[in-house]
Design a protein around this motif. Structure first.
Motif: not given
Lengths: 115, 115
Positions: B5-7, B37-43, B49-52, B66-69
């Motif tokens: 799980p994501a921290t 897409m996971e790699e790109l999102a993380a950048a 973080g992400l759980d899938s 995500w930090r903000t909307e």
């Protein structure tokens, strides 16, 4: 058993995101309790639906949807559910993270007719 | 690949819950795009973080944090991501539901030391 993806009303409503890692022990006991908890949750006030997946690696995500935060608190305090939470921490989970959130917006794609 | 799980930091922050049903076609193409897409999102700015998880029945749940909307809107509008969204609707998904929510509270259980 409810159908998934869950059908939910227009936001706002609330969601509980439960991400867990099983410890690999007692698959039958765990499965029975999970089924019972889904059945019991569906009978609670404010319950809107549930989506749940577990992968072969033991990582699972369950998202339940609720009308209000009070409905979530009520379900959390349910005696039989509290018993299951305790057993989960002791016997079935290696790790988990639970998040309570307010759903602000939603959209989706339905299956094509006849699909 | 991030650990799951994501921290995540102390709430409030935001989550995108994506529940999808695959159509069973083009597993290799889909897996490659999902990894990209996971790699790109993380950048992206504000990514936390992400759980899938995807089950054998084709039902999948991916939750990204995500930090903000505004960070979510930015990621949603990313050109390569938009291309993937289009291809997903056309080639890979039978059905999906996407929910944007504000995480209000969180708690969890960490693995026992040495476990």
């Amino acid at each position: 058993m409810t159908s998934s993806p869950a059908t939910t009303p227009e936001p706002p409503y609330f969601a509980v995101i439960f991400v867990s890692v099983r410890n690999g022990a007692d698959d039958a006991g765990y499965a029975a309790m999970a089924a019972r908890m889904e059945e019991l949750a569906a009978a609670q006030p404010g319950y809107l639906g549930l989506d749940s997946v577990r992968g072969d690696d033991g990582l699972g995500i369950t998202v339940s949807y609720w009308r209000t935060e009070a409905d979530i608190a009520h379900w959390r305090a349910h005696a039989e559910h509290r018993e299951a939470q305790l057993q989960g921490r002791r016997d079935w989970y290696r790790q988990y993270e639970l998040r309570v959130c307010r759903v602000e917006r939603a959209h989706g794609m339905q299956p094509a007719p006849g699909a």
